[in-house]
Design a protein around this motif. Structure first.
Motif, mmCIF file in Angstrom:
data_model
loop_
_atom_site.group_PDB
_atom_site.id
_atom_site.type_symbol
_atom_site.label_atom_id
_atom_site.label_comp_id
_atom_site.label_asym_id
_atom_site.label_seq_id
_atom_site.Cartn_x
_atom_site.Cartn_y
_atom_site.Cartn_z
ATOM 1 N N UNK A 56 -28.199 -16.804 -51.463
ATOM 2 C CA UNK A 56 -28.631 -16.018 -50.306
ATOM 3 C C UNK A 56 -27.555 -16.011 -49.228
ATOM 4 N N UNK A 57 -27.378 -14.828 -48.628
ATOM 5 C CA UNK A 57 -26.309 -14.660 -47.647
ATOM 6 C C UNK A 57 -26.644 -13.476 -46.753
ATOM 7 N N UNK A 58 -26.345 -13.609 -45.462
ATOM 8 C CA UNK A 58 -26.523 -12.501 -44.529
ATOM 9 C C UNK A 58 -25.260 -11.647 -44.570
ATOM 10 N N UNK A 59 -25.414 -10.382 -45.006
ATOM 11 C CA UNK A 59 -24.254 -9.511 -45.155
ATOM 12 C C UNK A 59 -23.772 -8.965 -43.819
ATOM 13 N N UNK A 60 -24.663 -8.706 -42.927
ATOM 14 C CA UNK A 60 -24.238 -8.163 -41.630
ATOM 15 C C UNK A 60 -25.369 -7.431 -40.952
ATOM 16 N N UNK A 61 -25.004 -6.817 -39.799
ATOM 17 C CA UNK A 61 -25.966 -6.062 -39.015
ATOM 18 C C UNK A 61 -26.073 -6.630 -37.608
ATOM 19 N N UNK A 62 -26.783 -5.960 -36.761
ATOM 20 C CA UNK A 62 -27.329 -4.606 -37.004
ATOM 21 C C UNK A 62 -26.245 -3.524 -36.969
ATOM 22 N N UNK A 63 -26.567 -2.386 -37.551
ATOM 23 C CA UNK A 63 -25.688 -1.208 -37.617
ATOM 24 C C UNK A 63 -24.254 -1.584 -37.953
ATOM 25 N N UNK A 64 -24.054 -2.275 -39.085
ATOM 26 C CA UNK A 64 -22.727 -2.730 -39.490
ATOM 27 C C UNK A 64 -21.924 -1.608 -40.118
#
Length: 301
Positions: free
Chosen positions: A155-163
């Motif tokens: 699990x990993x946070x890819x990005x954001x908001x509005x990346x």
């Protein structure tokens, strides 16, 4: 001479005459004195040889010496367990991923690291959502709109908001040596706890699900467990089998010993420990802890 004396003299004369007659040969001559050395040699039988050239004396000496049994094979003599690695850089799956409404896009690729570990590569990630977006691999199916209580493998946070476009490599820790059991990539909201956003993009809501189609090269191993059946000190049940019917998992019963469990499945203790890193035992007989689930599948390590 009185009667008693006469009897005594007659008796002595008879003994003397008898002694002389017993010592003489048939010709009346006395035998020559015997040589002690010759007598000794004559008393000892000459050893006779058998067909294979072994004499009686040698056979007696051999039978008096206990035979040393051939040592049984030891753990040290057994080969180390092994599983051929997938060459580094091998692509195991690749796909374009998008959410149903097109708010999220990225490209997924999983490659082998060459040491039984794997890396997920996410490239070209974009999102127009007002919340961060995370990803994780799952064995069981998920649906868009589900709420996650577990974030999956890698699990990993890819990005954001509005990346804007981003790329990242993420180790797939926890995938084991064969990640193909992870059949779905789930994209979920990583919004802050209590963040004021629509419910469909609230924290841990599933935003997209992509089926993962793996292409994993065949692996070779020298560990092949086969269930020999219940026996003393190894009487637990086989709780899972592979597609080919080989034992895959075993549950320890009270009194099970590690050596006997290994023997039941035709492998060494070294193999069993290799299949179950961190396996614990107790006591001089190395008893296994009751209800421990043992892995027997080299690809399930």
């Amino acid at each position: 001479m009185n009667r008693t004396a006469a009897i005594s003299v007659a008796a002595l004369t008879l003994v003397a005459l008898s002694g002389c007659s017993l010592l003489r040969g048939s010709d009346g001559a006395l035998p020559a004195p015997s040589d002690p050395a010759t007598a000794s040699a004559t008393a000892t039988p000459t050893p006779s040889a058998t067909a294979d050239g072994t004499s009686d004396t040698e056979r007696l000496a051999a039978s008096a010496t206990p035979r040393v049994p051939t040592p049984a094979p030891t753990e040290a003599a057994a080969p180390d367990p092994e599983l051929t690695p997938i060459p580094a850089g091998t692509v195991l799956t690749e796909a374009d991923v998008a959410s149903p409404k097109g708010s999220i896009h990225f490209h997924l690729r999983v490659v082998a690291d060459g040491d039984d570990t794997f890396t997920a590569q996410y490239t070209g990630f974009t999102s127009t959502l007002p919340v961060p977006v995370g990803v994780g691999f799952f064995e069981k199916a998920r649906q868009v709109g589900d709420a996650l209580t577990y974030h999956g493998v890698g699990d990993h946070v890819l990005g954001g908001p509005t990346s804007g476009p981003q790329s990242v490599d993420v180790p797939l820790d926890g995938s084991g040596v064969d990640p193909s059991g992870l059949t779905e990539l789930v994209v979920a909201s990583a919004a802050a706890q209590g963040q004021d956003v629509p419910v469909e993009i609230a924290l841990d809501k599933v935003l997209a699900v992509s089926t993962v189609r793996w292409s994993v090269p065949a692996r070779q191993t020298n560990v092949h467990p086969v269930d020999g059946g219940v026996r003393a000190n190894a009487s637990g049940p086989v709780t899972a089998t592979t597609a080919s019917g080989a034992p895959k998992a075993y549950t320890v019963r009270s009194g099970d010993l590690i050596a006997d469990v290994a023997l039941r499945f035709g492998i060494t203790v070294k193999d069993l420990v290799w299949l179950n890193q961190g396996l614990q035992v107790f006591g001089d007989d190395q008893e296994l802890y009751q209800d421990t689930s043992l892995n027997l599948d080299p690809l399930g390590r």
